[in-house]
Motif scaffolding. Structure first.
Motif, short mmCIF file in Angstrom:
data_model
loop_
_atom_site.label_atom_id
_atom_site.label_comp_id
_atom_site.label_asym_id
_atom_site.label_seq_id
_atom_site.Cartn_x
_atom_site.Cartn_y
_atom_site.Cartn_z
N GLN A 60 0.86 -1.20 -0.01
CA GLN A 60 -0.08 -0.03 -0.06
C GLN A 60 0.88 1.20 -0.04
O GLN A 60 0.27 2.42 -0.38
CB GLN A 60 -0.90 0.15 1.34
CG GLN A 60 -1.99 -1.25 1.10
CD GLN A 60 -2.95 -1.03 2.10
OE1 GLN A 60 -2.43 -1.52 3.30
NE2 GLN A 60 -4.22 -0.35 2.49
N CYS A 100 -10.77 -0.25 4.08
CA CYS A 100 -9.31 -0.26 3.52
C CYS A 100 -8.72 0.99 3.26
O CYS A 100 -9.43 1.87 2.72
CB CYS A 100 -9.24 -1.20 2.32
SG CYS A 100 -7.62 -1.43 1.58
N LEU A 101 -7.61 1.43 3.81
CA LEU A 101 -6.84 2.74 3.54
C LEU A 101 -6.80 3.03 2.01
O LEU A 101 -6.57 4.12 1.59
CB LEU A 101 -5.76 2.89 4.24
CG LEU A 101 -5.63 2.70 5.85
CD1 LEU A 101 -4.41 2.63 6.54
CD2 LEU A 101 -6.53 4.00 6.35
N HIS A 142 -6.42 -9.74 5.66
CA HIS A 142 -6.60 -8.65 4.84
C HIS A 142 -5.34 -8.04 4.15
O HIS A 142 -5.14 -7.69 3.00
CB HIS A 142 -7.25 -7.47 5.50
CG HIS A 142 -7.90 -6.24 4.72
ND1 HIS A 142 -9.06 -5.77 4.32
CD2 HIS A 142 -6.71 -5.31 4.35
CE1 HIS A 142 -8.85 -4.62 3.59
NE2 HIS A 142 -7.58 -4.30 3.80
N GLU A 143 -4.43 -7.87 5.32
CA GLU A 143 -2.95 -7.39 4.81
C GLU A 143 -2.37 -8.47 3.81
O GLU A 143 -1.58 -7.97 2.87
CB GLU A 143 -2.29 -6.91 6.03
CG GLU A 143 -3.02 -5.88 6.91
CD GLU A 143 -3.66 -4.92 6.38
OE1 GLU A 143 -3.34 -4.33 5.14
OE2 GLU A 143 -4.65 -4.23 6.81
N HIS A 146 -3.19 -8.03 0.54
CA HIS A 146 -2.50 -6.85 -0.23
C HIS A 146 -1.16 -7.45 -0.83
O HIS A 146 -0.75 -7.11 -1.89
CB HIS A 146 -2.08 -5.84 0.77
CG HIS A 146 -3.18 -4.82 0.89
ND1 HIS A 146 -4.15 -4.17 -0.13
CD2 HIS A 146 -4.00 -4.39 2.11
CE1 HIS A 146 -4.74 -3.51 0.22
NE2 HIS A 146 -4.91 -3.77 1.59
ZN ZN Z 1 -6.43 -2.68 2.87
#
Ligand code: ZN
Length: 179
Positions: A60, A100-101, A142-143, A146
Protein backbone atom coordinates in the motif's frame (compact mmCIF):
# COMPACT_ATOMS: atom_id res chain seq x y z
CA UNK A 1 11.35 17.85 29.12
CA UNK A 2 9.96 17.68 25.65
CA UNK A 3 12.05 16.99 22.61
CA UNK A 4 10.90 18.51 19.42
CA UNK A 5 10.96 15.88 16.70
CA UNK A 6 12.47 17.13 13.48
CA UNK A 7 9.96 16.83 10.62
CA UNK A 8 12.38 14.77 8.52
CA UNK A 9 12.39 12.02 11.18
CA UNK A 10 8.64 11.72 10.85
CA UNK A 11 8.23 9.85 7.64
CA UNK A 12 4.61 9.52 6.80
CA UNK A 13 4.28 7.52 3.62
CA UNK A 14 1.85 8.04 0.79
CA UNK A 15 -0.85 5.37 0.60
CA UNK A 16 -1.79 4.13 -2.88
CA UNK A 17 -5.49 4.13 -3.66
CA UNK A 18 -7.67 1.80 -5.70
CA UNK A 19 -7.61 1.40 -8.70
CA UNK A 20 -3.87 2.23 -8.78
CA UNK A 21 -2.25 -0.65 -10.72
CA UNK A 22 0.68 -0.76 -8.26
CA UNK A 23 -1.74 -2.24 -5.70
CA UNK A 24 -1.90 -5.29 -7.98
CA UNK A 25 1.83 -6.13 -7.75
CA UNK A 26 2.75 -9.33 -5.95
CA UNK A 27 5.24 -8.69 -3.15
CA UNK A 28 8.55 -10.59 -2.99
CA UNK A 29 9.98 -12.13 0.21
CA UNK A 30 12.19 -10.00 2.43
CA UNK A 31 15.72 -11.38 2.20
CA UNK A 32 17.41 -9.49 4.97
CA UNK A 33 15.92 -7.94 8.10
CA UNK A 34 18.14 -4.88 8.48
CA UNK A 35 17.99 -1.28 9.72
CA UNK A 36 16.53 -0.08 6.45
CA UNK A 37 13.64 -2.51 6.86
CA UNK A 38 13.17 -1.51 10.52
CA UNK A 39 12.97 2.14 9.45
CA UNK A 40 10.31 1.19 6.91
CA UNK A 41 8.40 -0.68 9.64
CA UNK A 42 8.49 2.43 11.86
CA UNK A 43 7.28 4.61 9.00
CA UNK A 44 4.49 2.16 8.22
CA UNK A 45 3.28 2.18 11.85
CA UNK A 46 3.30 5.96 11.82
CA UNK A 47 1.41 6.09 8.53
CA UNK A 48 -1.13 3.54 9.78
CA UNK A 49 -1.74 5.26 13.14
CA UNK A 50 -1.99 8.65 11.48
CA UNK A 51 -4.50 7.50 8.81
CA UNK A 52 -5.98 6.10 11.16
CA UNK A 53 -6.08 2.41 10.37
CA UNK A 54 -5.55 -0.92 12.13
CA UNK A 55 -3.37 -2.53 9.48
CA UNK A 56 -1.11 -1.63 6.59
CA UNK A 57 0.74 -3.75 4.04
CA UNK A 58 4.00 -2.61 2.40
CA UNK A 59 2.26 -2.90 -0.99
CA UNK A 60 0.00 0.00 0.00
CA UNK A 61 3.00 2.32 0.36
CA UNK A 62 4.46 1.09 -2.95
CA UNK A 63 7.09 -1.18 -1.41
CA UNK A 64 6.60 -4.63 -2.88
CA UNK A 65 8.07 -6.72 -0.08
CA UNK A 66 6.26 -9.24 2.11
CA UNK A 67 5.75 -7.11 5.18
CA UNK A 68 2.72 -5.89 7.10
CA UNK A 69 1.96 -4.02 10.30
CA UNK A 70 -1.17 -4.23 12.44
CA UNK A 71 -2.53 -2.95 15.73
CA UNK A 72 -6.18 -3.59 16.54
CA UNK A 73 -5.97 -2.26 20.12
CA UNK A 74 -7.87 0.96 20.90
CA UNK A 75 -4.78 2.63 22.41
CA UNK A 76 -1.94 1.72 20.02
CA UNK A 77 -0.56 -0.71 22.58
CA UNK A 78 -0.31 -3.93 20.54
CA UNK A 79 1.81 -3.28 17.47
CA UNK A 80 2.59 -6.31 15.33
CA UNK A 81 5.12 -6.28 12.48
CA UNK A 82 5.04 -9.45 10.39
CA UNK A 83 7.79 -10.12 7.86
CA UNK A 84 7.29 -12.89 5.26
CA UNK A 85 4.03 -14.02 6.95
CA UNK A 86 2.62 -17.45 6.13
CA UNK A 87 -0.67 -18.81 7.45
CA UNK A 88 0.00 -22.35 8.67
CA UNK A 89 -3.45 -23.06 10.14
CA UNK A 90 -6.88 -21.55 9.87
CA UNK A 91 -10.17 -22.36 11.51
CA UNK A 92 -13.76 -21.13 11.58
CA UNK A 93 -15.56 -18.50 9.58
CA UNK A 94 -16.30 -14.90 10.46
CA UNK A 95 -17.90 -12.05 8.54
CA UNK A 96 -16.62 -8.52 9.10
CA UNK A 97 -17.56 -5.13 7.70
CA UNK A 98 -14.13 -4.34 6.26
CA UNK A 99 -12.67 -1.08 5.11
CA UNK A 100 -9.27 -0.34 3.59
CA UNK A 101 -6.95 2.68 3.60
CA UNK A 102 -6.54 2.12 -0.14
CA UNK A 103 -10.32 2.19 -0.74
CA UNK A 104 -11.27 5.17 1.44
CA UNK A 105 -14.85 5.53 2.59
CA UNK A 106 -16.14 2.07 1.64
CA UNK A 107 -17.07 -0.77 3.97
CA UNK A 108 -18.32 -4.15 2.81
CA UNK A 109 -18.87 -7.53 4.41
CA UNK A 110 -16.10 -10.06 3.79
CA UNK A 111 -15.94 -13.66 4.97
CA UNK A 112 -12.61 -14.93 6.36
CA UNK A 113 -11.18 -17.49 8.77
CA UNK A 114 -11.99 -16.67 12.39
CA UNK A 115 -8.74 -17.98 13.79
CA UNK A 116 -5.31 -18.32 12.24
CA UNK A 117 -1.83 -19.43 13.15
CA UNK A 118 0.76 -17.38 11.29
CA UNK A 119 4.51 -17.92 10.93
CA UNK A 120 6.71 -14.88 10.27
CA UNK A 121 10.00 -13.16 11.00
CA UNK A 122 10.01 -10.46 13.65
CA UNK A 123 11.96 -7.18 13.55
CA UNK A 124 15.09 -8.99 14.68
CA UNK A 125 14.80 -11.53 11.89
CA UNK A 126 13.78 -14.29 14.34
CA UNK A 127 11.24 -16.84 13.16
CA UNK A 128 8.08 -16.76 15.24
CA UNK A 129 4.57 -18.12 15.27
CA UNK A 130 1.48 -16.52 16.68
CA UNK A 131 -2.16 -17.31 16.99
CA UNK A 132 -4.66 -14.63 16.17
CA UNK A 133 -8.43 -14.60 16.54
CA UNK A 134 -11.24 -12.17 15.79
CA UNK A 135 -10.33 -8.76 14.43
CA UNK A 136 -6.56 -9.32 14.48
CA UNK A 137 -6.96 -12.54 12.47
CA UNK A 138 -9.19 -10.75 9.95
CA UNK A 139 -6.77 -7.83 9.73
CA UNK A 140 -3.74 -10.07 9.08
CA UNK A 141 -5.65 -11.93 6.34
CA UNK A 142 -6.71 -8.61 4.77
CA UNK A 143 -3.10 -7.31 4.79
CA UNK A 144 -1.74 -10.61 3.45
CA UNK A 145 -4.14 -10.29 0.52
CA UNK A 146 -2.47 -6.94 -0.29
CA UNK A 147 0.87 -8.74 -0.58
CA UNK A 148 -0.73 -10.89 -3.29
CA UNK A 149 -2.07 -7.83 -5.09
CA UNK A 150 -5.56 -8.53 -3.88
CA UNK A 151 -8.04 -6.02 -2.43
CA UNK A 152 -11.17 -6.58 -0.34
CA UNK A 153 -13.27 -5.21 -3.20
CA UNK A 154 -12.23 -8.32 -5.17
CA UNK A 155 -14.61 -10.28 -2.93
CA UNK A 156 -17.52 -8.14 -4.12
CA UNK A 157 -19.49 -8.40 -7.35
CA UNK A 158 -17.98 -6.86 -10.48
CA UNK A 159 -20.81 -4.29 -10.63
CA UNK A 160 -20.23 -3.19 -7.05
CA UNK A 161 -16.45 -2.95 -7.57
CA UNK A 162 -16.91 -0.81 -10.70
CA UNK A 163 -19.30 1.47 -8.83
CA UNK A 164 -16.71 2.03 -6.08
CA UNK A 165 -13.93 2.57 -8.63
CA UNK A 166 -15.93 5.19 -10.56
CA UNK A 167 -16.92 7.06 -7.39
CA UNK A 168 -13.34 7.14 -6.09
CA UNK A 169 -12.01 8.37 -9.44
CA UNK A 170 -14.65 11.08 -9.52
CA UNK A 171 -13.85 12.19 -5.95
CA UNK A 172 -10.15 12.35 -6.81
CA UNK A 173 -10.83 14.58 -9.81
CA UNK A 174 -12.78 16.89 -7.51
CA UNK A 175 -10.06 17.11 -4.87
CA UNK A 176 -7.51 17.80 -7.62
CA UNK A 177 -9.02 21.24 -8.24
CA UNK A 178 -9.41 22.30 -4.59
CA UNK A 179 -7.08 25.22 -3.86
ZN1 ZN B 1 -6.35 -2.72 2.95
Amino acid sequence: MVLRVAPEIMAKLKILEFPDPRLRKKAVPVESVNDELRTLIGDMFETMYDAPGIGLAATQVDVHKRLLVADVSPDKSEPHALINPVIVEKDGVTVTDEGCLSVPGYYEEVERAEQIRVRFLDRDGEEREMEATGLLAVCIQHEMDHLEGKLFVDYLSEAKRQRIRKKLEKERRHTAVVM
